[in-house]
Every structure is written in C-alpha cells, then in structure tokens.
Design a protein around this motif. Structure first.
Motif, PDB file in Angstrom:
ATOM      1  N   GLY A 185     -61.063  58.151   0.645  1.00  0.00           N
ATOM      2  CA  GLY A 185     -61.300  58.835   1.564  1.00  0.00           C
ATOM      3  C   GLY A 185     -60.946  60.203   1.863  1.00  0.00           C
ATOM      4  O   GLY A 185     -60.088  60.773   1.114  1.00  0.00           O
ATOM      5  N   GLY A 186     -61.307  60.909   3.028  1.00  0.00           N
ATOM      6  CA  GLY A 186     -60.848  62.200   3.083  1.00  0.00           C
ATOM      7  C   GLY A 186     -61.814  63.559   2.582  1.00  0.00           C
ATOM      8  O   GLY A 186     -62.708  63.053   1.793  1.00  0.00           O
ATOM      9  N   ASN A 187     -61.262  64.590   2.606  1.00  0.00           N
ATOM     10  CA  ASN A 187     -62.071  65.434   1.860  1.00  0.00           C
ATOM     11  C   ASN A 187     -60.688  66.553   1.427  1.00  0.00           C
ATOM     12  O   ASN A 187     -60.532  67.826   1.812  1.00  0.00           O
ATOM     13  N   VAL A 199     -61.796  60.645  -8.833  1.00  0.00           N
ATOM     14  CA  VAL A 199     -62.264  59.584  -8.268  1.00  0.00           C
ATOM     15  C   VAL A 199     -62.141  59.878  -6.796  1.00  0.00           C
ATOM     16  O   VAL A 199     -61.223  59.936  -6.343  1.00  0.00           O
ATOM     17  N   GLN A 200     -63.298  59.555  -6.197  1.00  0.00           N
ATOM     18  CA  GLN A 200     -63.375  59.856  -4.760  1.00  0.00           C
ATOM     19  C   GLN A 200     -64.143  58.568  -3.875  1.00  0.00           C
ATOM     20  O   GLN A 200     -65.365  58.211  -4.319  1.00  0.00           O
ATOM     21  N   ILE A 201     -63.532  58.015  -2.967  1.00  0.00           N
ATOM     22  CA  ILE A 201     -64.047  56.749  -2.358  1.00  0.00           C
ATOM     23  C   ILE A 201     -64.326  57.401  -1.116  1.00  0.00           C
ATOM     24  O   ILE A 201     -63.445  57.902  -0.188  1.00  0.00           O
ATOM     25  N   ALA A 202     -65.697  57.180  -0.543  1.00  0.00           N
ATOM     26  CA  ALA A 202     -66.363  58.251   0.534  1.00  0.00           C
ATOM     27  C   ALA A 202     -67.244  57.337   1.087  1.00  0.00           C
ATOM     28  O   ALA A 202     -67.975  56.395   0.647  1.00  0.00           O
ATOM     29  N   THR A 203     -67.687  57.966   2.393  1.00  0.00           N
ATOM     30  CA  THR A 203     -68.870  57.342   3.100  1.00  0.00           C
ATOM     31  C   THR A 203     -69.899  58.189   3.066  1.00  0.00           C
ATOM     32  O   THR A 203     -71.138  57.945   2.947  1.00  0.00           O
ATOM     33  N   LYS A 204     -69.714  59.599   3.023  1.00  0.00           N
ATOM     34  CA  LYS A 204     -70.724  60.675   2.993  1.00  0.00           C
ATOM     35  C   LYS A 204     -70.134  61.812   1.839  1.00  0.00           C
ATOM     36  O   LYS A 204     -68.913  61.701   1.611  1.00  0.00           O
ATOM     37  N   LEU A 205     -71.233  62.698   1.455  1.00  0.00           N
ATOM     38  CA  LEU A 205     -70.748  63.748   0.663  1.00  0.00           C
ATOM     39  C   LEU A 205     -69.800  64.619   1.213  1.00  0.00           C
ATOM     40  O   LEU A 205     -70.331  65.189   2.444  1.00  0.00           O
ATOM     41  N   ASN A 206     -69.108  65.324   0.443  1.00  0.00           N
ATOM     42  CA  ASN A 206     -68.169  66.559   1.003  1.00  0.00           C
ATOM     43  C   ASN A 206     -67.905  67.306  -0.029  1.00  0.00           C
ATOM     44  O   ASN A 206     -67.978  67.258  -1.156  1.00  0.00           O
ATOM     45  N   PHE A 261     -64.324  66.798  13.593  1.00  0.00           N
ATOM     46  CA  PHE A 261     -63.190  66.094  13.384  1.00  0.00           C
ATOM     47  C   PHE A 261     -62.506  66.284  11.913  1.00  0.00           C
ATOM     48  O   PHE A 261     -63.278  66.087  10.945  1.00  0.00           O
ATOM     49  N   ASN A 262     -61.450  66.907  11.693  1.00  0.00           N
ATOM     50  CA  ASN A 262     -60.857  67.333  10.471  1.00  0.00           C
ATOM     51  C   ASN A 262     -62.045  68.212   9.949  1.00  0.00           C
ATOM     52  O   ASN A 262     -62.412  69.150  10.619  1.00  0.00           O
ATOM     53  N   THR A 263     -62.294  67.769   8.657  1.00  0.00           N
ATOM     54  CA  THR A 263     -63.376  68.946   7.888  1.00  0.00           C
ATOM     55  C   THR A 263     -64.657  68.138   8.180  1.00  0.00           C
ATOM     56  O   THR A 263     -65.418  69.129   7.629  1.00  0.00           O
ATOM     57  N   THR A 264     -64.939  67.400   8.938  1.00  0.00           N
ATOM     58  CA  THR A 264     -66.350  67.017   9.191  1.00  0.00           C
ATOM     59  C   THR A 264     -66.803  67.952  10.411  1.00  0.00           C
ATOM     60  O   THR A 264     -66.229  67.909  11.492  1.00  0.00           O
ATOM     61  N   ILE A 265     -67.862  68.593  10.137  1.00  0.00           N
ATOM     62  CA  ILE A 265     -68.603  69.517  11.121  1.00  0.00           C
ATOM     63  C   ILE A 265     -69.878  68.970  11.630  1.00  0.00           C
ATOM     64  O   ILE A 265     -70.815  68.913  10.900  1.00  0.00           O
ATOM     65  N   TYR A 266     -69.626  68.401  12.711  1.00  0.00           N
ATOM     66  CA  TYR A 266     -71.032  67.838  13.468  1.00  0.00           C
ATOM     67  C   TYR A 266     -72.027  68.822  13.733  1.00  0.00           C
ATOM     68  O   TYR A 266     -73.403  68.562  13.879  1.00  0.00           O
ATOM     69  N   GLY A 267     -71.577  70.072  14.136  1.00  0.00           N
ATOM     70  CA  GLY A 267     -72.642  71.140  14.460  1.00  0.00           C
ATOM     71  C   GLY A 267     -71.644  72.288  14.819  1.00  0.00           C
ATOM     72  O   GLY A 267     -70.744  72.550  14.521  1.00  0.00           O
ATOM     73  N   SER A 302     -56.473  59.483   3.206  1.00  0.00           N
ATOM     74  CA  SER A 302     -56.801  59.750   4.427  1.00  0.00           C
ATOM     75  C   SER A 302     -56.476  58.933   5.542  1.00  0.00           C
ATOM     76  O   SER A 302     -55.850  57.968   5.095  1.00  0.00           O
ATOM     77  N   GLY A 303     -56.382  59.334   6.822  1.00  0.00           N
ATOM     78  CA  GLY A 303     -55.688  58.600   8.060  1.00  0.00           C
ATOM     79  C   GLY A 303     -56.881  57.433   8.232  1.00  0.00           C
ATOM     80  O   GLY A 303     -56.423  56.769   9.299  1.00  0.00           O
ATOM     81  N   LYS A 304     -58.031  57.383   7.770  1.00  0.00           N
ATOM     82  CA  LYS A 304     -58.726  56.279   8.132  1.00  0.00           C
ATOM     83  C   LYS A 304     -58.658  54.984   7.493  1.00  0.00           C
ATOM     84  O   LYS A 304     -58.807  53.958   8.154  1.00  0.00           O
ATOM     85  N   ALA A 305     -58.002  54.906   6.465  1.00  0.00           N
ATOM     86  CA  ALA A 305     -57.960  53.752   5.695  1.00  0.00           C
ATOM     87  C   ALA A 305     -57.196  52.664   6.432  1.00  0.00           C
ATOM     88  O   ALA A 305     -56.149  53.067   7.003  1.00  0.00           O
TER      89      ALA A 305
END
Length: 767
Positions: free
Chosen positions: A465-467, A489-496, A657-663, A159-162
């Motif tokens: 990262g990413g989804n 293999v998924q390297i992540a901070t939260k479940l998606n 933000f991208n596939t992250t849905i805050y609400g 993803s673009g976060k790394a």
C-alpha cells in the motif's frame, strides 16, 4: 489587519466564511459522488461505515463510539470510501495504451483517477509497458528474485491502511526471510510520538480513551487540523464547549475546524441555529515555536504556584515524576523576550493560557504533525508532557496526552510487529511459535531506506500500500535512483506515482479495499485495526470486488511468502489465508496481554481497549517514573531563519488524504484551483518584494552539498505568521531533506524547512 486571539479572520487574505461541517461538507461529498460514480450500494456502505459489524474507514484513525451516530462518517471519510468504490477501472488495455515513462509525467490526481486496478501486472522493460500476468507468475517471479538477494538488501514497506492480520503476517514474512527492514508511514509522521513519548512516559502511544473527552475541562490543541483530517473528533469538541469546557489552539494556520463547527447530524443547526465556536483562544504560533510557548505557560504556572499554591499536584509530582528542579531552574533563567521572539506570541496570551490551565482540574493535550515533524519535535512533545505532569493530568479520567494519527491502522500495525527496532518486538516469542532464529540488528526506517535507494545498498522494495516514492523527502534526488533497483513490488488499489518509478523488474499487484467482501476458503473474512486511542475494531466488507482478478492483502502477502521461503511445518500460509481467525489466534499468542480473547471480542461495540500502562500510572521508563524534561533549546527548528530566509511548512488540502488528491478545492482555507502555490502573509510579501500571482522558485537553505528547489509556485497572500511560508504536500517534498529530521526519531522535519524565495527571471523555462 491580523486576526485576534479569539479567531477573527483578516479580511485581506483568502479564507472560508462558513463553519466547518454543515452544507459545505455535504456539497464536498456530492461533488466526489458525481465525479467517481461509485458502484451501486455505495450509500449503504457509508451507512455501515464505522459501526459495529460494519467496515472501518480506510483514512482517519479517530475512535469509534459505542453508540454510533446515524451517519458515523465525515466528509473525507466519505470521499475515501467513494474513491475506493468508483466504477472507473484501470485495466490491461489502459496500460497497453500508455508507457510507464508517459505515466511518470501525469499528476497524482490523474493517475488515481484512472480507477481501480483490475489485474496483476508485470513491467516489461523492452516495451516500457506494464503487461498482464497470472498470480502464479507474479508470486513465482517475485519469490525467485527475493531468494537471489541478500535479505538485508530488501525493504518491506507498509502504509497505515493494512489491517492487523495483514501487518502481522507481513512482519513475520520479513523476519522469516531474514531482515527487520520494516519502515512504515509512521516513520514519516508520528514516529516522533513513538520515540518521544516512550522516553518520557514509557508509552509509545497516547494515554486517552474516547470517554476522557466527555470529562475534560480544558483541551490544548497543537499543530493538528481536525476539520479535514479527523472531522468526527469535532463532535467531542463541540460537546466539550457546550458543557462549559475550553479549547485553546496553537497553530500557524487558522484551520476552520478549530474555529467553528456546524454539526451535520443536527438538523436544527444545519438550518436555523448558529455554528458552535470551538477555540476560546486561537494563537497563531510560529513554526517550531511550541517549545517556547509551552515554556512560557509552565513558567507562569510555576510562578502562580509559588505565589498562591494549589496548582501543582505535588503528591503526583513527588511520587510519579523526576526532573522538576532542573526544569524550574531553566525556566527561571529563560527570559520572556526570548519566549515571545521564538513563539511569535505575547507574554499576555501565554499567561492567559497558564491561568486557564491552573483553573482546570482535567486537561488533555492534543497534537498532530505540527509538533512531530521538526528537528526537535520530540522536545516539543516532552514540553507538552511537562505541562500535563505539573497538574497530574495523565492517568486520571478526563486527562491525558492524545496524539491524533492519520491513517486508519498506522498505530495498530506497530502494535503487531511492524517495526525496524527489534527490541520493540517479542522476537523470543516469535522464535518459539515458528521455529526460527530472528535477527536482532536494527532495520531500515523510511529515511535510511530512502538513503539505501540512493546509495545502492537497497536492491529490492516491496510496498504494501501507500505511495512511498511520492511521500518521502528529497524526491528530486531519489526519483532517478529507483531505476537501479533489481526489483520493485507494489500492492495497491489504484495507480500512483510510485508505480511509475520501476526497478529492473517490477510488479503491480491489485488488492481489495476494506469495503469489499473478502471471501476465502472458510467464507467471508473480517479484519481488524487499532485507532488513535488504542482501541481495536473489527471490519467486515460487503461490496462486490472491483474485479474477479484481485486478491486480498493477506492472500498476496501469503502468496509471495509461500513462493519465497523454505517449507516450515509451523508456518501455514494457505491455512491462514483461508481463515483470518487463525491469524488473530497467532496475534493473541504473540501479544497475550493486549489481545486476550481476540476473536471473541472482535466486534465489541466501540471496540476493545488493549491497555496502556502509562494510563495506569505505571511508567516503563529508565527511571521508573515519568520524566520531566529540560529542553535546552527554545525552538524546535533545526535552523532558525536569518535575513531573507523563511520557514516552510507543508500542508494537506481539504481535498486530499495523504498523497491521494481527490480534487483541487481547499475549501476550508478559501483556496481553489492550482496546488502549485506558495502561501505567505501580505507583510512578508512586501518585505520580499513579491506580488500576488508572481511565479517563484523556492530553494532549501541547507549546507549539505545538495541543491533542492521547487519551481513554478504562484505567490498567494494568506494569513500566516511572519517568517513563514506554506506549500502543499507532496508537491513540496523535494524541499525536505532526508538528513533534516527529528534528532530522536528521524521523522522528516516537513513543518520547519529553511528556504529562500527566488523570483523567476523573464524567459526562465521552469516557469
């Protein structure tokens, strides 16, 4: 009652009555604070965000000023950081209580709402549960499986976060292992920029720096939603308007950030004075109509040049460009009725834009995915470059082409080698540094990687990262295919959702977020990233990690590589993990022209500029000049709607933000609640015999043998052009076909999908 070109809302559809920014943004941040209950010190983290010596936000890639504002963060930047620093935890106990099959049915929001991942997890196929494991078990298991596979059958996605350090080591790992399969999130959004700009000006990125926006007279905006996606950019736009500059926007959707703005950094404007109007003209162009609109503007500019002169910069055009004669002949043969029909705009409006262009000495062209995500998106970009070249508006202060990227380091990771195209990477230098022979064949893009999942040629997937599974097109076809992979293999901070689409073996590896302290053998470590304006920034996290059992992305990549690759005296994964400065030395050694004195310049206020030849009017194209392009087609759509067909554009809400849905608040569009909606203007609603609130199915209209549909969308009146509907990303991704993409870059054409609307029949279980 349609809105006019100055940006007045129609009163018969939902819209936001206030300016972007202001108290609405403050309330949006407060709501996420209440919801996430972040760790102690979150507000101190926001105070340090995007400032020299602080941490760089993980979402927007917009530039950071040398002298920051007191609060150098925006609503969505704050949401992203608060989302990272939540006190909610997704522990082994949670996974013991839920099977992976059960989690597959959860929404994107609910999956991430479970909180930060705390332990490395292994998928147990017998019980259909993730179970905790040690890091050594994870690294050894992944390494053993990778050693048993043909390297070319594996994909290393990022993803673009790394950060730059992680991205460099990740691409090195891939090439030492034996493949160039390095798709990244850029493949899904701005790869059209990388390929399209490279072809016409010799640069794969934009030419502007932050200070250019202090000197421009005119900004032309195409298909970019600044309000929620890059709100700090609004400060520059506000300043442009206040010093007499003009902004003209082309976008099918009326986005509040480009209509008016209340600056939260100005107490007087927050309490007494009026919002700042942003766009002088706001033209609701039809999807794919940008080539036609730009053709109309260029046509009028050249006509005015013939009539009165002193508009085209002839010394620049003659010395630095090629192709104008062919374009001019094509424009003269292209009729105004055709331009109006395709663009959905009037000749009078386009000629007014041409007059504004002709009277402006310094012009910047800004664009987003409204240009890139089309079958002929690269031609839209080329046409914008054409217009800029006519006035010599590339390579001077206050001028240039400026694509606005989304994720914080999506541009930077390409700079340090994340690319499936071997010709874009200094492989000879990597071979010299690390003593191996690199493959020269082209690797997988996002599209070809997904095709490999479908046809079985991809056997293992590593996601940094990413989804990925949720972000790609054709989800209805790809979702079942993941189970056949040998390993995910998924390297992540939260479940998606991607973590619920497991292969025969699967690993879920939790990593630090950028705001957290990354302490290694030599002490706390800094990382770096590149913004949309080719400027490099250092980032140093201070917050306590969410769990003692999570590792940094660098440590995880190095751990997998160590367990996979044979020993090599020149490859020192443990040393690099202990001291990221050594990784920056490697980046400098590999790219000396871009990263000279990297460690010394890491925390330069405002970042350090890595350079861009096109900004210096050095054109690294086939001809050695900037290429003026004749497009041959007027529409960027691959399939123009006929009869009852419509063109679908996918949208992100103010609360994601991208596939992250805050609400579920899309405040800046006046929409609240469900994301399962189909937006359509009232006139088209009547033409199709639809009613407000009616439940419909949307089907893709492509003759490729595959049925694609999204069911259960609620018809919602909205201010859109004719022949156009809109739905949210990623929910609408099953309608985007893998084979429907930009002809040059293979970027999915998510802003121009041919669809048909089918009302649900009574008793239809899919409603």
């Amino acid at each position: 009652m349609p809105q006019d070109k100055h940006g007045h809302d129609r009163d018969d559809t939902p819209h936001y009555d206030q300016a972007s920014g202001g108290w609405g943004s403050m309330r949006g941040i407060a709501r996420i604070l209440r919801d996430q209950k972040p760790s102690v010190g979150a507000m101190r983290t926001l105070w340090r965000q995007n400032k020299p010596g602080g941490h760089m936000r993980t979402s927007c890639a917009w530039g950071k000023p040398k002298v920051p504002h007191p609060f150098e963060f925006c609503e969505n930047g704050a949401k992203a950081t608060i989302w990272d620093l939540t006190t909610d935890r997704c522990t082994p106990d949670f996974f013991a209580a839920h099977t992976v099959s059960q989690l597959r049915g959860w929404s994107d929001h609910d999956l991430e709402k479970t909180g930060r991942l705390t332990h490395p997890m292994r998928y147990d196929a017998v019980t259909d549960h993730y179970v905790p494991c040690s890091w050594d078990e994870a690294f050894d298991g992944i390494g053993a499986r990778l050693r048993g596979l043909e390297p070319k059958s594996t994909v290393f996605y990022t993803s673009g976060k790394a950060a730059l350090e992680t991205a460099y080591l990740y691409q090195l790992f891939a090439r030492l292992y034996g493949h160039n399969n390095l798709p990244d999130s850029s493949n899904m959004c701005h790869e059209t920029t990388s390929v399209g700009l490279k072809k016409v000006i010799g640069s794969s990125v934009g030419t502007c720096v932050l200070s250019d926006f202090d000197h421009c007279d005119l900004i032309l905006f195409f298909g970019q939603n600044t309000g929620p996606n890059s709100p700090r950019f609004l400060h520059k736009l506000q300043q442009t308007v206040e010093r007499g500059g003009r902004i003209i926007t082309f976008n099918p959707v009326r986005e509040r950030g480009l209509v008016e703005f209340t600056n939260p950094q100005r107490p007087t404007q927050m309490t007494v004075t009026k919002p700042t109007p942003i766009s002088k003209m706001y033209l609701q162009i039809r999807p794919g109509g940008d080539i036609a609109a730009l053709a109309g503007i260029c046509k009028r500019v050249l006509q005015m040049e013939r009539e009165q002169g002193a508009i085209v910069d002839w010394p620049f055009v003659e010395d630095h460009t090629t192709g104008l004669d062919e374009l001019e002949a094509w424009l003269q043969a292209t009729s105004w009725p055709d331009i109006e029909a395709v663009s959905g705009l009037t000749r009078a409006d386009l000629e007014a834009v041409a007059v504004a262009y002709a009277s402006s000495r310094r012009v910047i062209g800004v664009y987003g995915m409204g240009l890139t995500q089309h079958v002929h998106g690269s031609l839209s970009i080329a046409m914008l470059v054409n217009l800029l070249l006519l006035g010599g508006n590339i390579g001077r202060e206050g001028t240039g082409i400026s694509p606005v990227r989304g994720h914080s380091n999506v541009q930077g990771q390409r700079t340090v080698g994340i690319s499936e195209k071997p010709e874009l990477v200094p492989l000879d230098r990597l071979e010299e540094l690390f003593g191996f022979t690199a493959l020269r064949d082209e690797g997988h893009t996002t599209v070809t990687a997904a095709e490999g999942v479908l046809d079985g040629s991809v056997r293992a997937f590593v996601g940094l990262g990413g989804n990925f599974a949720r972000a790609i097109p054709d989800q209805g076809r790809t979702d079942p295919a993941w189970a056949a992979l040998d390993m995910t293999v998924q390297i992540a901070t939260k479940l998606n959702r991607s973590h619920t689409l497991v292969g025969k073996t699967a690993w879920l590896l939790p990593c630090l977020v950028r705001a957290e302290e990354d302490r290694q053998a030599t002490g706390p470590q800094a990382v770096s990233m590149e913004d949309s304006l080719s400027t490099i920034h250092g980032s140093l996290g201070k917050r306590q990690p969410a769990s003692p059992d999570i590792l940094s992305e660098v440590a995880i990549v190095a751990g997998i590589a160590n367990a996979t690759l044979p020993p090599n005296d020149r490859v020192r994964w443990d040393d690099w993990t202990g001291d990221y400065g050594l990784v920056r030395d490697l980046i400098e050694a590999t790219f000396p022209d871009k990263f000279a004195d990297f460690n010394e310049r890491l925390f330069t206020p405002g970042g350090f500029y890595r350079g861009n030849a096109a900004r210096e009017r050095q054109w690294k194209t086939e001809s050695g000049k900037a290429q003026i392009t004749t497009p041959k087609v007027l529409s960027a759509l691959g399939q123009v709607p006929q009869g009852d067909q419509m063109t679908l554009i996918t949208l992100r809400s103010n609360d994601q933000f991208n596939t992250t849905i805050y609400g579920f608040s899309d405040r800046l569009r006046g929409l609240e609640g469900s994301r399962d909606i189909l937006l359509i203007n009232p006139e088209e609603m009547a033409r199709h015999g639809l009613a407000e609130g009616q439940i419909v199915t949307v089907e893709t209209v492509l003759d490729d043998g595959h049925a694609r549909a999204v069911h259960g969308l609620k018809v919602t009146a909205f201010d859109l052009p004719d022949s156009c509907v809109a739905a949210y990303y990623p929910e609408a991704n099953p309608l985007v076909a893998l084979n429907y993409h930009d002809t040059l870059s293979k970027t999915p054409a998510a802003k121009g999908v041919p669809v048909r609307i089918r009302p649900h029949r009574q008793g239809d279980p899919r409603s």
